[in-house]
Design an enzyme around this catalytic site. Structure first.
Site, PDB file in Angstrom:
ATOM      1  N   GLU A   1       0.819  -1.215   0.000  1.00 41.01           N
ATOM      2  CA  GLU A   1       0.000   0.000   0.000  1.00 41.01           C
ATOM      3  C   GLU A   1       0.851   1.263   0.000  1.00 41.01           C
ATOM      4  O   GLU A   1       0.318   2.365  -0.104  1.00 41.01           O
ATOM      5  CB  GLU A   1      -0.941  -0.004   1.205  1.00 41.01           C
ATOM      6  CG  GLU A   1      -0.288   0.203   2.545  1.00 41.01           C
ATOM      7  CD  GLU A   1       0.393  -1.037   3.087  1.00 41.01           C
ATOM      8  OE1 GLU A   1       1.165  -0.905   4.058  1.00 41.01           O
ATOM      9  OE2 GLU A   1       0.134  -2.143   2.554  1.00 41.01           O
TER      10      GLU A   1
ATOM     11  N   ASP B   1       6.227 -13.041  -4.191  1.00 40.86           N
ATOM     12  CA  ASP B   1       6.284 -13.540  -2.821  1.00 40.86           C
ATOM     13  C   ASP B   1       7.647 -13.199  -2.243  1.00 40.86           C
ATOM     14  O   ASP B   1       8.689 -13.430  -2.877  1.00 40.86           O
ATOM     15  CB  ASP B   1       6.058 -15.052  -2.817  1.00 40.86           C
ATOM     16  CG  ASP B   1       6.271 -15.662  -1.449  1.00 40.86           C
ATOM     17  OD1 ASP B   1       5.381 -15.522  -0.606  1.00 40.86           O
ATOM     18  OD2 ASP B   1       7.356 -16.254  -1.242  1.00 40.86           O
ATOM     19  N   ALA B   2       7.675 -12.639  -1.042  1.00 40.48           N
ATOM     20  CA  ALA B   2       8.925 -12.163  -0.459  1.00 40.48           C
ATOM     21  C   ALA B   2       9.932 -13.291  -0.287  1.00 40.48           C
ATOM     22  O   ALA B   2      11.133 -13.111  -0.544  1.00 40.48           O
ATOM     23  CB  ALA B   2       8.643 -11.491   0.891  1.00 40.48           C
TER      24      ALA B   2
ATOM     25  N   ASP C   1       7.393  -5.584   6.563  1.00 37.69           N
ATOM     26  CA  ASP C   1       6.050  -5.091   6.878  1.00 37.69           C
ATOM     27  C   ASP C   1       5.053  -6.146   6.407  1.00 37.69           C
ATOM     28  O   ASP C   1       4.381  -5.991   5.389  1.00 37.69           O
ATOM     29  CB  ASP C   1       5.812  -3.752   6.169  1.00 37.69           C
ATOM     30  CG  ASP C   1       4.474  -3.140   6.518  1.00 37.69           C
ATOM     31  OD1 ASP C   1       3.864  -3.564   7.520  1.00 37.69           O
ATOM     32  OD2 ASP C   1       4.020  -2.236   5.773  1.00 37.69           O
TER      33      ASP C   1
END
Length: 582
Positions: free
Chosen positions: A335, A389-390, A409
């Protein structure tokens, strides 16, 4: 060897010949080979529908309650148990196998087709699941799982009886034929739900369509192939029953859009601005106009609230930014709010943001209220955004040689899908991309209400070779929670945020414990809400230097607050042994 049945006595229908309730050969409108094929096709369709119902209930349980591993285990185990009971109960219907199968398929179509709408309606209009409804969703889902499992379990014995009436064969061969059709149907249903039905039709409509297919398959088999086993009255009753079921499902499908809007307003309030299903999750934005705070919900969980998100993101980002911070990696934060806080610091030359949902990133760029709230961070030329995807992104190797700061985060570790992002292996990958004097900061969930989860995160970070500084920021102004909380009410939301600041070197750790700027007091950091306008407005100029609330004393107080809840001796969480379940 099965002996041929003797001729039926006068007045006894051909399908009721024999002894012990066993029926003889059925009179078919088609050749026996074609009849067997049609029965196997019906087995295939029923198996596909049954698995869709099962996956639908699992998806609903995970979405409405959270903790997908537990909910999936409950739904599947209850359904398998009920299927065994249903198989035993079906023995009583073997003498009237055709009529019994038709009735079961009509009931299954209605129950399975309307299950998603019924569960979501109760969830939406009963409000918080607290008080009387503490275990409401579990009880309701268990009830549907039990009823649908009973009906599914009764299908195969009756279909076995019907296929034997067409042409008798040894039990092993008949079981092999039905099992093959059943397993292949389950495969098709299992693949169709996540790749076709759910993304194209959504949970509610896909369940209704599955129910309609179930009703048509069951009714067509009985009325078309085995109509000779029913009386004229029975055939009309079967036809009318299926017509009513299909009519109810069609009516629900026509009204599903209005139902979803009304249910969404009941859950999120009347100021829903954006509601969309991405490839990853359901995204809902509320407020952001006429002075109302902008709130973001992901799969029903509150991701941020405009009332107090700045306090969370300032506490997450600014303590890690003391020291070198030219290159920053933000894992999650699609965001743009964490990137906004990073860009407040002078000397930042590059910010890489890795988010899993392209839909959220698109909203952060294009939605006027959200882009205003994040300070148009994604329009900054220093910011590069990756949709991935991290965990997988870190394994593949990031483009930067080394990062000075890594900001995790991420959603709460209590959410099953996020557990791998709180594992020792994940932090080991993060350590590999850090510079020698770099810092990692991790959002670790609420401290006061879930201390074991928080300190398991801290133990896991330490196990990956980091020196840690855990801290907690309390005094929320609203119910914003990045965790698995299903209700948006403040009574359910945890009242603090916990973080773990870490580095691989002792010198960096020492400077990290005295991080953040010195312009505000601890009281301002932890007790005084600071309101920010979140309505659609012109972009706010980004300050050249950070003047946030974190002072050295404030961070020290936050460390003491977290340390007061310390739980010693917790083992780290790994990919093969996650330890974040409540």
């Amino acid at each position: 060897m099965i002996e041929p049945h003797a001729p039926a006595p006068p007045g006894v229908p051909p399908t009721r010949r024999g002894t012990g309730g066993q029926a003889g050969r059925a009179r078919l409108p088609v050749r026996p080979g074609t009849g067997r094929f049609l029965v196997l096709v019906c087995v295939f369709v029923c198996a596909a529908c049954g698995l869709v119902y099962e996956l639908e209930l699992v998806a609903l349980a995970s979405y409405l309650i959270g903790d997908s591993i537990t909910q999936a285990s409950v739904v599947v185990s209850v359904m398998v148990f009920a299927m065994g009971i249903g198989s035993l109960a079906a023995k009583r219907l073997r003498g009237r196998a055709a009529a019994g199968f038709g009735a079961i398929e009509a009931a299954l179509a209605l129950l399975g087709g309307c299950s998603a709408m019924a569960v979501y309606a109760v969830f939406a209009w009963t409000g918080d699941w607290g008080g009387l409804w503490t275990d409401g969703p579990r009880h309701l889902l268990v009830a549907f799982s039990l009823a649908i499992g009973l009906l599914i379990g009764a299908e195969v014995p009756l279909l076995m009886e019907l296929i034997q009436r067409i042409r008798r064969q040894d039990a092993g061969g008949a079981v092999a034929d039905l099992s093959a059709a059943d397993y292949v149907g389950a495969l098709v249903g299992g693949l169709a739900f996540p790749f076709l039905l759910l993304p194209w039709l959504g949970q509610l409509t896909s369940a209704m369509l599955t129910g309609a297919v179930n009703a048509v398959a069951g009714g067509a088999l009985v009325l078309g192939l085995f109509r000779g086993e029913l009386s004229r009255r029975g055939r009309w009753l079967m036809f009318l029953t299926n017509a009513v079921v299909l009519g109810l499902l069609a009516t629900a499908a026509v009204l599903v859009d209005d139902f979803e809007r009304a249910a969404r307003q009941a859950v999120y309030g009347r100021d829903v601005r954006v509601a969309l299903h991405t490839d990853v999750q359901e995204v809902v934005l509320t407020g952001g106009t006429r002075g109302r705070p902008l709130d973001l919900f992901l799969d029903g969980r509150p991701r941020f609230s405009g009332r107090d998100e700045h306090r969370y993101h300032e506490a997450l980002v600014h303590p890690a930014m003391r020291g070198p911070h030219a290159r920053v990696l933000v894992l999650g934060g699609g965001e743009g709010l964490a990137a906004r806080e990073v860009l407040r610091h002078p000397g930042v030359r590059r910010v890489d943001v890795v988010g899993p949902d392209a839909g959220v990133i698109r909203l952060a760029r294009t939605d006027s209220a959200l882009s205003s709230l994040n300070g148009h961070a994604f329009d900054d030329p220093r910011v590069r955004v990756f949709t991935a995807d991290a965990f997988a992104w870190l394994r593949q190797g990031p483009p930067a040689t080394a990062y000075d700061v890594v900001v995790a985060d991420l959603p709460d570790p209590g959410i099953t899908a996020s557990m791998k992002l709180y594992s020792q292996e994940f932090y080991g990958l993060a350590r590999q991309v850090l510079a020698d004097d770099g810092r990692l900061v991790v959002h670790a969930g609420p401290v006061a209400s879930r201390p074991r989860v928080f300190w398991t995160v801290e133990a896991t970070v330490r196990a990956a070779g980091f020196r840690t500084t855990p801290y907690s920021v309390g005094g929320r102004a609203s119910s914003f929670a990045a965790g698995p909380d299903r209700a948006a009410g403040a009574s359910r939301g945890p009242r603090d945020w916990g973080f773990v600041l870490a580095s691989a070197s002792a010198s960096a750790s020492a400077s990290a414990s005295a991080s953040a700027s010195t312009s505000a007091s601890a009281a301002a950091a932890n007790t005084t809400p600071r309101q920010r306008p979140v309505a659609v407005q012109a972009p706010r100029p980004r300050p050249r230097t950070h003047t946030g609330p974190f002072s050295v004393a404030a961070l020290a107080a936050a460390e003491r607050r977290a340390d007061a809840t310390r739980v010693e001796g917790l083992p780290p969480s790994t990919l093969v042994h996650p330890r974040y379940g409540d």
